[in-house]
Motif scaffolding. Structure first.
Motif, PDB file in Angstrom:
ATOM      1  N   ALA A 128       0.744  -1.024   0.151  1.00 31.27           N
ATOM      2  CA  ALA A 128       0.145  -0.224   0.142  1.00 31.27           C
ATOM      3  C   ALA A 128       0.768   1.291  -0.133  1.00 31.27           C
ATOM      4  O   ALA A 128       0.230   2.096  -0.104  1.00 31.27           O
ATOM      5  N   ARG A 129       1.813   1.411   0.664  1.00 32.97           N
ATOM      6  CA  ARG A 129       2.794   2.759   1.103  1.00 32.97           C
ATOM      7  C   ARG A 129       3.656   2.680  -0.363  1.00 32.97           C
ATOM      8  O   ARG A 129       3.809   3.768  -0.793  1.00 32.97           O
ATOM      9  N   LEU A 130       4.043   1.094  -1.138  1.00 28.91           N
ATOM     10  CA  LEU A 130       4.627   1.902  -2.504  1.00 28.91           C
ATOM     11  C   LEU A 130       3.813   2.325  -3.521  1.00 28.91           C
ATOM     12  O   LEU A 130       4.260   2.634  -4.252  1.00 28.91           O
ATOM     13  N   LEU A 131       2.604   1.791  -3.431  1.00 34.12           N
ATOM     14  CA  LEU A 131       1.343   2.323  -4.822  1.00 34.12           C
ATOM     15  C   LEU A 131       0.495   3.589  -4.368  1.00 34.12           C
ATOM     16  O   LEU A 131       0.973   4.089  -4.901  1.00 34.12           O
ATOM     17  N   THR A 132       0.740   3.732  -2.840  1.00 31.52           N
ATOM     18  CA  THR A 132      -0.469   5.411  -2.660  1.00 31.52           C
ATOM     19  C   THR A 132       1.657   6.104  -2.812  1.00 31.52           C
ATOM     20  O   THR A 132       0.665   7.750  -3.219  1.00 31.52           O
ATOM     21  N   GLY A 133       2.370   6.224  -3.043  1.00 33.15           N
ATOM     22  CA  GLY A 133       3.500   6.562  -2.165  1.00 33.15           C
ATOM     23  C   GLY A 133       3.711   7.577  -1.134  1.00 33.15           C
ATOM     24  O   GLY A 133       3.895   8.415  -1.161  1.00 33.15           O
ATOM     25  N   LYS A 134       2.552   7.116  -0.532  1.00 32.56           N
ATOM     26  CA  LYS A 134       2.345   7.661   1.341  1.00 32.56           C
ATOM     27  C   LYS A 134       2.897   6.760   2.571  1.00 32.56           C
ATOM     28  O   LYS A 134       2.694   5.392   2.451  1.00 32.56           O
ATOM     29  N   ALA A 135       3.591   7.381   3.208  1.00 37.41           N
ATOM     30  CA  ALA A 135       4.895   6.317   4.447  1.00 37.41           C
ATOM     31  C   ALA A 135       3.916   5.514   5.262  1.00 37.41           C
ATOM     32  O   ALA A 135       4.475   4.524   5.923  1.00 37.41           O
ATOM     33  N   ALA A 136       2.434   6.371   5.330  1.00 35.00           N
ATOM     34  CA  ALA A 136       1.945   5.980   7.038  1.00 35.00           C
ATOM     35  C   ALA A 136       0.771   5.182   6.131  1.00 35.00           C
ATOM     36  O   ALA A 136      -0.058   4.462   7.075  1.00 35.00           O
ATOM     37  N   ALA A 137       0.629   4.868   5.209  1.00 34.60           N
ATOM     38  CA  ALA A 137      -0.495   3.983   4.158  1.00 34.60           C
ATOM     39  C   ALA A 137      -0.488   2.638   4.793  1.00 34.60           C
ATOM     40  O   ALA A 137      -0.080   2.179   5.102  1.00 34.60           O
ATOM     41  N   SER A 138      -2.413   2.190   4.872  1.00 36.57           N
ATOM     42  CA  SER A 138      -2.932   1.220   5.496  1.00 36.57           C
ATOM     43  C   SER A 138      -3.038   0.248   4.591  1.00 36.57           C
ATOM     44  O   SER A 138      -2.825   0.302   3.365  1.00 36.57           O
ATOM     45  N   ALA A 139      -2.957  -0.812   4.891  1.00 34.11           N
ATOM     46  CA  ALA A 139      -3.564  -2.133   3.838  1.00 34.11           C
ATOM     47  C   ALA A 139      -4.947  -1.543   3.098  1.00 34.11           C
ATOM     48  O   ALA A 139      -4.764  -1.953   1.841  1.00 34.11           O
ATOM     49  N   ASP A 140      -5.720  -0.721   4.197  1.00 37.36           N
ATOM     50  CA  ASP A 140      -6.950  -0.806   3.049  1.00 37.36           C
ATOM     51  C   ASP A 140      -6.935   0.683   2.099  1.00 37.36           C
ATOM     52  O   ASP A 140      -7.366   0.308   0.923  1.00 37.36           O
ATOM     53  N   GLU A 141      -5.967   1.625   2.712  1.00 34.32           N
ATOM     54  CA  GLU A 141      -5.698   2.538   1.186  1.00 34.32           C
ATOM     55  C   GLU A 141      -5.036   1.969  -0.065  1.00 34.32           C
ATOM     56  O   GLU A 141      -4.978   2.245  -1.109  1.00 34.32           O
ATOM     57  N   GLY A 142      -4.625   0.847   0.342  1.00 34.87           N
ATOM     58  CA  GLY A 142      -3.639  -0.127  -0.817  1.00 34.87           C
ATOM     59  C   GLY A 142      -4.817  -0.741  -1.929  1.00 34.87           C
ATOM     60  O   GLY A 142      -5.037  -0.381  -2.897  1.00 34.87           O
ATOM     61  N   VAL A 143      -5.710  -0.900  -1.262  1.00 34.78           N
ATOM     62  CA  VAL A 143      -6.951  -1.265  -1.837  1.00 34.78           C
ATOM     63  C   VAL A 143      -7.498  -0.714  -2.886  1.00 34.78           C
ATOM     64  O   VAL A 143      -8.493  -0.689  -3.545  1.00 34.78           O
ATOM     65  N   ALA A 144      -8.036   0.161  -1.777  1.00 31.72           N
ATOM     66  CA  ALA A 144      -9.124   1.878  -2.174  1.00 31.72           C
ATOM     67  C   ALA A 144      -8.229   2.234  -3.219  1.00 31.72           C
ATOM     68  O   ALA A 144      -8.745   2.641  -4.342  1.00 31.72           O
ATOM     69  N   TRP A 145      -6.434   2.576  -3.617  1.00 30.78           N
ATOM     70  CA  TRP A 145      -5.903   2.825  -4.786  1.00 30.78           C
ATOM     71  C   TRP A 145      -5.977   2.197  -5.995  1.00 30.78           C
ATOM     72  O   TRP A 145      -6.095   2.452  -6.702  1.00 30.78           O
ATOM     73  N   VAL A 146      -5.737   0.553  -5.707  1.00 37.11           N
ATOM     74  CA  VAL A 146      -6.467  -0.274  -6.204  1.00 37.11           C
ATOM     75  C   VAL A 146      -7.140  -0.461  -7.135  1.00 37.11           C
ATOM     76  O   VAL A 146      -7.594  -0.582  -8.292  1.00 37.11           O
ATOM     77  N   ARG A 147      -8.659   0.108  -6.201  1.00 33.17           N
ATOM     78  CA  ARG A 147     -10.015   0.470  -6.446  1.00 33.17           C
ATOM     79  C   ARG A 147     -10.452   1.913  -7.763  1.00 33.17           C
ATOM     80  O   ARG A 147     -10.878   0.805  -8.594  1.00 33.17           O
ATOM     81  N   HIS A 148      -9.190   2.662  -7.569  1.00 32.73           N
ATOM     82  CA  HIS A 148      -9.464   3.863  -7.804  1.00 32.73           C
ATOM     83  C   HIS A 148      -8.851   4.024  -9.263  1.00 32.73           C
ATOM     84  O   HIS A 148      -9.510   4.615 -10.117  1.00 32.73           O
ATOM     85  N   LEU A 149      -7.772   3.133  -9.471  1.00 32.72           N
ATOM     86  CA  LEU A 149      -7.020   2.870 -10.545  1.00 32.72           C
ATOM     87  C   LEU A 149      -7.893   2.086 -11.585  1.00 32.72           C
ATOM     88  O   LEU A 149      -8.174   2.423 -12.603  1.00 32.72           O
ATOM     89  N   ALA A 150      -8.466   0.863 -11.117  1.00 36.35           N
ATOM     90  CA  ALA A 150      -8.912   0.039 -11.843  1.00 36.35           C
ATOM     91  C   ALA A 150     -10.452   1.263 -12.637  1.00 36.35           C
ATOM     92  O   ALA A 150     -10.838   1.217 -14.089  1.00 36.35           O
ATOM     93  N   ARG A 151     -10.948   1.745 -11.592  1.00 35.50           N
ATOM     94  CA  ARG A 151     -12.229   2.512 -12.208  1.00 35.50           C
ATOM     95  C   ARG A 151     -11.914   3.353 -13.530  1.00 35.50           C
ATOM     96  O   ARG A 151     -11.818   3.974 -14.098  1.00 35.50           O
ATOM     97  N   GLY A 152     -10.100   3.790 -13.030  1.00 36.16           N
ATOM     98  CA  GLY A 152      -9.941   5.308 -13.887  1.00 36.16           C
ATOM     99  C   GLY A 152      -9.493   4.923 -14.922  1.00 36.16           C
ATOM    100  O   GLY A 152      -9.355   5.433 -16.185  1.00 36.16           O
ATOM    101  N   LEU A 153      -8.979   3.526 -14.425  1.00 37.44           N
ATOM    102  CA  LEU A 153      -8.897   2.746 -16.386  1.00 37.44           C
ATOM    103  C   LEU A 153      -9.230   2.086 -17.050  1.00 37.44           C
ATOM    104  O   LEU A 153      -9.837   1.282 -18.204  1.00 37.44           O
TER     105      LEU A 153
END
Ligand code: ZN
Length: 384
Positions: free
Chosen positions: A311-336
């Protein structure tokens, strides 16, 4: 901790590195079977490079994902034409087809004798014929994997021909070959690449080498997939994605995958849906279900820390939680603009068959935690 790591004998990466194909082919023989996708015009430059180096060639276009018959016919053609090497230029389909043809050209019997699950499951007796892999998508990473995924329409299933002998002699990865991939292909293949970096990273048996590849690959895919989708000729983004795909291939071939690919094999055999699109539709739902199952049943499992790191690698945020990683992937899939599985004809009634077929897949067994039937049903229904 112990591990083995194997990849293509040579990996050449960089802009215009594809121009070396002729000279490299010449090291292996004077007559090549050139396996391409449906668009054969794309291969004209390659045929020119081969002939400049006194390598004659026979073309073998493969439209769509390869089946057992694709391999049978390709190997028969290569034998009849006395081809000594195979060069594949295309997406995962052309690469997997060429890789399997190279294996069957140098081994006795029928491809079915060697297939897992539906076939004889025999191991290949010896090395494949020389094989050069030139990917035009980023992608499956097939240029560095040791298996070919083949459809058996008769069994409505996809299975692998697999052997360490199948590793390519040369993986020739030229990011410029991916510039012409249309946005929808860039999106689905790019999310496949991302899946192939996340799944080996959290799988049951990761190792320090695949970890290093996954971390670097996720970092690059995270910053560049969206850019490559929006600007097909952005050299930096295309280069990042070609590397992400290559690293994902190396990681999956030496660690393992997970439930996304466990389901994808089953769904791909039942419906006409591109592999990348299936993975893209499943990825956020599998991540979410894995996290919940791990927290409930194995709260000390290392995969939880790994999901957080991802999640930290994907979002670029040092304090990101695993759930934020899932949200990031979901958002990306929607954007694509990734479509749900229902678009390919899958309906609720198909879910039990997918679960049953998925259970036999090696990838399913590599998932960090065994998912219950109920959890699997939920994933699939949400992805419809
Ligand atoms: Zn994949």
């Amino acid at each position: 901790m112990g591990f083995e790591f194997a990849t293509a004998r040579r990996v050449l990466f960089g802009p215009r590195v594809s121009l070396r194909a002729g000279g490299l082919a010449r090291e292996f023989g004077r007559r090549a079977l050139v396996v391409t996708g449906g668009d054969t015009a794309r291969a004209q430059f390659l045929l020119g490079l081969l002939s400049e180096n006194e390598v004659s060639s026979v073309g073998y276009p493969v439209a769509g994902e390869p089946s057992i018959d694709t391999v049978r016919q390709g190997a028969a053609l290569a034998r009849r034409e006395d081809c000594r090497l195979i060069v594949s230029l295309g997406g995962g389909s052309a690469l997997d087809a060429g890789k399997a043809i190279a294996a069957m050209l140098a081994n006795p019997g029928d491809v079915l004798d060697y297939l897992e699950v539906i076939g004889g499951g025999k191991t290949l007796a010896g090395p494949s014929a020389p094989f050069i892999a030139m990917p035009t998508t980023a992608g499956t990473g097939s240029e560095v994997t040791r298996n070919s995924v083949l459809a058996s329409p008769e069994h409505r299933q996809k299975v692998s021909l697999r052997s360490p002998f199948m590793l390519a002699g040369v993986a020739l990865v030229d990011p410029e070959l991916t510039w012409s991939a249309p946005p929808a292909i860039t999106a689905s293949t790019g999310l496949d690449a991302l899946t192939q970096l996340i799944e080996p990273y959290v799988c049951r048996q990761p190792n320090p080498m695949t970890d290093a590849l996954c971390v670097e690959g996720m970092r690059r895919a995270a910053r560049s997939l969206r850019v490559a989708f929006e600007e097909g000729r952005n050299a930096g983004a295309r280069e990042d994605m070609a590397l992400a795909s290559l690293f994902g291939g190396m990681a999956l071939a030496n660690a393992g995958l997970g439930a996304v690919h466990g389901f994808a094999g089953a769904i791909g055999g039942m419906f006409h849906a591109p592999h990348g699109a299936i993975c893209a539709a499943l990825l956020p739902h599998v991540m979410e279900a894995n996290l919940r199952a791990l927290r409930q049943r194995e709260p000390r499992h290392d995969a939880l820390r790994r999901y957080e790191e991802a999640a930290r690698l994907l979002t670029g945020k040092a304090a990101a939680s695993a759930d934020e990683g899932v949200a990031w992937v979901r958002h990306l899939a929607r954007g694509l603009s990734i479509p749900p599985l229902g678009v390919f004809g899958m309906i609720r009634r198909d879910v039990p068959e997918v679960i049953k077929k998925g259970a036999t897949a090696g990838s399913m067994k590599a998932n960090p935690i065994a998912l219950t039937a109920e959890e699997q049903r939920e994933i699939l229904e949400r992805a419809l």
